[in-house]
Design a protein around this motif. Structure first.
Motif, PDB file in Angstrom:
ATOM      1  N   ALA A 178      -1.631   1.549  -8.577  1.00  4.11           N
ATOM      2  CA  ALA A 178      -2.008   0.137  -8.560  1.00  4.11           C
ATOM      3  C   ALA A 178      -3.519  -0.072  -8.667  1.00  4.11           C
ATOM      4  O   ALA A 178      -3.969  -0.971  -9.372  1.00  4.11           O
ATOM      5  CB  ALA A 178      -1.490  -0.523  -7.275  1.00  4.11           C
ATOM      6  N   ALA A 179      -4.306   0.770  -7.976  1.00  2.00           N
ATOM      7  CA  ALA A 179      -5.745   0.517  -7.910  1.00  2.00           C
ATOM      8  C   ALA A 179      -6.587   1.613  -8.546  1.00  2.00           C
ATOM      9  O   ALA A 179      -7.796   1.458  -8.659  1.00  2.00           O
ATOM     10  CB  ALA A 179      -6.161   0.345  -6.452  1.00  2.00           C
ATOM     11  N   GLY A 180      -5.978   2.731  -8.895  1.00  2.00           N
ATOM     12  CA  GLY A 180      -6.736   3.820  -9.503  1.00  2.00           C
ATOM     13  C   GLY A 180      -6.910   4.985  -8.537  1.00  2.00           C
ATOM     14  O   GLY A 180      -6.857   4.817  -7.313  1.00  2.00           O
ATOM     15  N   ALA A 181      -7.118   6.147  -9.121  1.00  2.00           N
ATOM     16  CA  ALA A 181      -7.228   7.364  -8.314  1.00  2.00           C
ATOM     17  C   ALA A 181      -8.461   7.351  -7.427  1.00  2.00           C
ATOM     18  O   ALA A 181      -8.418   7.798  -6.275  1.00  2.00           O
ATOM     19  CB  ALA A 181      -7.250   8.592  -9.224  1.00  2.00           C
ATOM     20  N   ARG A 182      -9.561   6.835  -7.923  1.00  2.00           N
ATOM     21  CA  ARG A 182     -10.800   6.817  -7.135  1.00  2.00           C
ATOM     22  C   ARG A 182     -10.634   5.979  -5.873  1.00  2.00           C
ATOM     23  O   ARG A 182     -11.042   6.389  -4.787  1.00  2.00           O
ATOM     24  CB  ARG A 182     -11.950   6.295  -7.979  1.00  2.00           C
ATOM     25  N   VAL A 183     -10.024   4.816  -6.003  1.00  2.00           N
ATOM     26  CA  VAL A 183      -9.791   3.946  -4.844  1.00  2.00           C
ATOM     27  C   VAL A 183      -8.840   4.628  -3.862  1.00  2.00           C
ATOM     28  O   VAL A 183      -9.067   4.597  -2.646  1.00  2.00           O
ATOM     29  CB  VAL A 183      -9.230   2.578  -5.293  1.00  2.00           C
ATOM     30  N   GLY A 189      -8.009   7.212   1.375  1.00  2.00           N
ATOM     31  CA  GLY A 189      -7.590   8.378   2.150  1.00  2.00           C
ATOM     32  C   GLY A 189      -8.723   8.971   2.969  1.00  2.00           C
ATOM     33  O   GLY A 189      -8.538   9.353   4.122  1.00  2.00           O
ATOM     34  N   ALA A 190      -9.921   9.053   2.382  1.00  2.00           N
ATOM     35  CA  ALA A 190     -11.075   9.606   3.103  1.00  2.00           C
ATOM     36  C   ALA A 190     -11.467   8.729   4.287  1.00  2.00           C
ATOM     37  O   ALA A 190     -11.723   9.224   5.388  1.00  2.00           O
ATOM     38  CB  ALA A 190     -12.254   9.764   2.144  1.00  2.00           C
ATOM     39  N   VAL A 191     -11.491   7.421   4.082  1.00  2.00           N
ATOM     40  CA  VAL A 191     -11.828   6.500   5.175  1.00  2.00           C
ATOM     41  C   VAL A 191     -10.752   6.549   6.255  1.00  2.00           C
ATOM     42  O   VAL A 191     -11.063   6.556   7.454  1.00  2.00           O
ATOM     43  CB  VAL A 191     -12.035   5.070   4.634  1.00  2.00           C
ATOM     44  N   GLY A 192      -9.497   6.610   5.851  1.00  2.00           N
ATOM     45  CA  GLY A 192      -8.414   6.719   6.833  1.00  2.00           C
ATOM     46  C   GLY A 192      -8.508   7.987   7.658  1.00  2.00           C
ATOM     47  O   GLY A 192      -8.261   7.979   8.871  1.00  2.00           O
ATOM     48  N   LEU A 193      -8.883   9.086   7.025  1.00  2.00           N
ATOM     49  CA  LEU A 193      -9.057  10.351   7.745  1.00  2.00           C
ATOM     50  C   LEU A 193     -10.193  10.254   8.754  1.00  2.00           C
ATOM     51  O   LEU A 193     -10.063  10.719   9.896  1.00  2.00           O
ATOM     52  CB  LEU A 193      -9.313  11.472   6.747  1.00  2.00           C
ATOM     53  N   LEU A 194     -11.298   9.643   8.358  1.00  2.00           N
ATOM     54  CA  LEU A 194     -12.416   9.469   9.292  1.00  2.00           C
ATOM     55  C   LEU A 194     -12.054   8.538  10.445  1.00  2.00           C
ATOM     56  O   LEU A 194     -12.428   8.782  11.598  1.00  2.00           O
ATOM     57  CB  LEU A 194     -13.646   8.937   8.555  1.00  2.00           C
ATOM     58  N   LEU A 195     -11.326   7.470  10.163  1.00  2.00           N
ATOM     59  CA  LEU A 195     -10.947   6.524  11.210  1.00  2.00           C
ATOM     60  C   LEU A 195      -9.927   7.110  12.184  1.00  2.00           C
ATOM     61  O   LEU A 195      -9.810   6.638  13.314  1.00  2.00           O
ATOM     62  CB  LEU A 195     -10.402   5.236  10.591  1.00  2.00           C
ATOM     63  N   SER A 196      -9.207   8.135  11.766  1.00  2.00           N
ATOM     64  CA  SER A 196      -8.207   8.724  12.660  1.00  2.00           C
ATOM     65  C   SER A 196      -8.844   9.428  13.854  1.00  2.00           C
ATOM     66  O   SER A 196      -8.166   9.708  14.849  1.00  2.00           O
ATOM     67  CB  SER A 196      -7.319   9.705  11.891  1.00  2.00           C
ATOM     68  N   CYS A 197     -10.143   9.701  13.801  1.00  2.00           N
ATOM     69  CA  CYS A 197     -10.847  10.342  14.921  1.00  2.00           C
ATOM     70  C   CYS A 197     -11.290   9.338  15.983  1.00  2.00           C
ATOM     71  O   CYS A 197     -11.651   9.743  17.092  1.00  2.00           O
ATOM     72  CB  CYS A 197     -12.072  11.095  14.412  1.00  2.00           C
ATOM     73  N   LEU A 198     -11.288   8.057  15.674  1.00  2.00           N
ATOM     74  CA  LEU A 198     -11.770   7.057  16.626  1.00  2.00           C
ATOM     75  C   LEU A 198     -11.023   7.044  17.959  1.00  2.00           C
ATOM     76  O   LEU A 198     -11.659   6.898  18.996  1.00  2.00           O
ATOM     77  CB  LEU A 198     -11.757   5.668  15.987  1.00  2.00           C
ATOM     78  N   PRO A 199      -9.697   7.195  17.983  1.00  2.00           N
ATOM     79  CA  PRO A 199      -9.034   7.226  19.297  1.00  2.00           C
ATOM     80  C   PRO A 199      -9.532   8.363  20.186  1.00  2.00           C
ATOM     81  O   PRO A 199      -9.615   8.211  21.407  1.00  2.00           O
ATOM     82  CB  PRO A 199      -7.556   7.406  18.952  1.00  2.00           C
ATOM     83  N   LEU A 239       5.668  10.473   3.227  1.00  2.00           N
ATOM     84  CA  LEU A 239       5.344   9.041   3.249  1.00  2.00           C
ATOM     85  C   LEU A 239       3.903   8.801   2.801  1.00  2.00           C
ATOM     86  O   LEU A 239       3.620   7.863   2.054  1.00  2.00           O
ATOM     87  CB  LEU A 239       5.571   8.468   4.645  1.00  2.00           C
ATOM     88  N   GLY A 240       2.981   9.657   3.253  1.00  2.00           N
ATOM     89  CA  GLY A 240       1.594   9.549   2.815  1.00  2.00           C
ATOM     90  C   GLY A 240       1.446   9.809   1.328  1.00  2.00           C
ATOM     91  O   GLY A 240       0.653   9.151   0.638  1.00  2.00           O
ATOM     92  N   ALA A 241       2.199  10.779   0.815  1.00  2.00           N
ATOM     93  CA  ALA A 241       2.158  11.065  -0.626  1.00  2.00           C
ATOM     94  C   ALA A 241       2.681   9.874  -1.423  1.00  2.00           C
ATOM     95  O   ALA A 241       2.113   9.516  -2.468  1.00  2.00           O
ATOM     96  CB  ALA A 241       2.973  12.313  -0.933  1.00  2.00           C
ATOM     97  N   LEU A 242       3.743   9.256  -0.962  1.00  2.00           N
ATOM     98  CA  LEU A 242       4.289   8.079  -1.637  1.00  2.00           C
ATOM     99  C   LEU A 242       3.291   6.926  -1.605  1.00  2.00           C
ATOM    100  O   LEU A 242       3.050   6.266  -2.632  1.00  2.00           O
ATOM    101  CB  LEU A 242       5.609   7.664  -0.986  1.00  2.00           C
ATOM    102  N   LEU A 243       2.690   6.687  -0.458  1.00  2.90           N
ATOM    103  CA  LEU A 243       1.695   5.616  -0.342  1.00  2.90           C
ATOM    104  C   LEU A 243       0.493   5.888  -1.242  1.00  2.90           C
ATOM    105  O   LEU A 243      -0.012   4.982  -1.918  1.00  2.90           O
ATOM    106  CB  LEU A 243       1.246   5.477   1.116  1.00  2.90           C
ATOM    107  N   GLY A 244       0.032   7.138  -1.284  1.00  3.64           N
ATOM    108  CA  GLY A 244      -1.085   7.492  -2.159  1.00  3.64           C
ATOM    109  C   GLY A 244      -0.752   7.309  -3.628  1.00  3.64           C
ATOM    110  O   GLY A 244      -1.588   6.879  -4.421  1.00  3.64           O
ATOM    111  N   THR A 245       0.478   7.643  -3.996  1.00  7.49           N
ATOM    112  CA  THR A 245       0.902   7.479  -5.386  1.00  7.49           C
ATOM    113  C   THR A 245       0.943   6.010  -5.782  1.00  7.49           C
ATOM    114  O   THR A 245       0.460   5.624  -6.844  1.00  7.49           O
ATOM    115  CB  THR A 245       2.280   8.118  -5.602  1.00  7.49           C
ATOM    116  N   VAL A 246       1.511   5.192  -4.906  1.00 13.27           N
ATOM    117  CA  VAL A 246       1.595   3.751  -5.192  1.00 13.27           C
ATOM    118  C   VAL A 246       0.200   3.147  -5.264  1.00 13.27           C
ATOM    119  O   VAL A 246      -0.117   2.377  -6.184  1.00 13.27           O
ATOM    120  CB  VAL A 246       2.463   3.043  -4.126  1.00 13.27           C
ATOM    121  N   LEU A 247      -0.666   3.510  -4.324  1.00 11.25           N
ATOM    122  CA  LEU A 247      -2.024   2.980  -4.328  1.00 11.25           C
ATOM    123  C   LEU A 247      -2.802   3.473  -5.548  1.00 11.25           C
ATOM    124  O   LEU A 247      -3.542   2.711  -6.177  1.00 11.25           O
ATOM    125  CB  LEU A 247      -2.750   3.384  -3.042  1.00 11.25           C
ATOM    126  N   GLY A 248      -2.618   4.746  -5.907  1.00 11.55           N
ATOM    127  CA  GLY A 248      -3.294   5.287  -7.086  1.00 11.55           C
ATOM    128  C   GLY A 248      -2.848   4.618  -8.372  1.00 11.55           C
ATOM    129  O   GLY A 248      -3.657   4.378  -9.274  1.00 11.55           O
TER     130      GLY A 248
END
Length: 97
Positions: free
Chosen positions: A44-49, A54-64, A33-42
């Motif tokens: 639509a908005a480009g690989a850099r975005v 993904g990097a921000v999501g990984l960092l935010l996953s530590c907040l809980p 599911l993450g791979a599919l979401l990354g592909t769609v986002l890439g």
């Protein structure tokens, strides 16, 4: 590797197989599911975005963990965890042995 050891200490021995199968199912199902979401986002908005999201999501996953604390497991005896408690972010783990 540490999460597997923690789960094995906290889970009763007779439920280890079910717990491991459930975790493999949940984590294995989330990766496509993450791979599919990354592909769609890439696309639509480009690989850099997509990489930044993904990097921000990984960092935010530590907040809980910062909010709830991390479980501290006591010593094992007779095949069971002796104690399990939650260490709050403000307190330090015990050094008693």
């Amino acid at each position: 590797m540490a999460q597997v050891s923690l789960r094995q200490q906290l889970c009763p021995p007779e439920l280890l197989g079910r717990m491991n199968a459930t975790m493999r199912f949940l984590l294995g199902g989330a990766m496509p599911l993450g791979a599919l979401l990354g592909t769609v986002l890439g696309a639509a908005a480009g690989a850099r975005v997509a990489l930044w999201v993904g990097a921000v999501g990984l960092l935010l996953s530590c907040l809980p963990l910062l909010r709830l604390g991390v479980p501290a497991v006591g010593y094992r005896f007779n095949g069971r965890a002796a104690a399990a408690s939650v260490v709050s972010p403000a307190s330090s783990p015990s050094t008693d042995r």
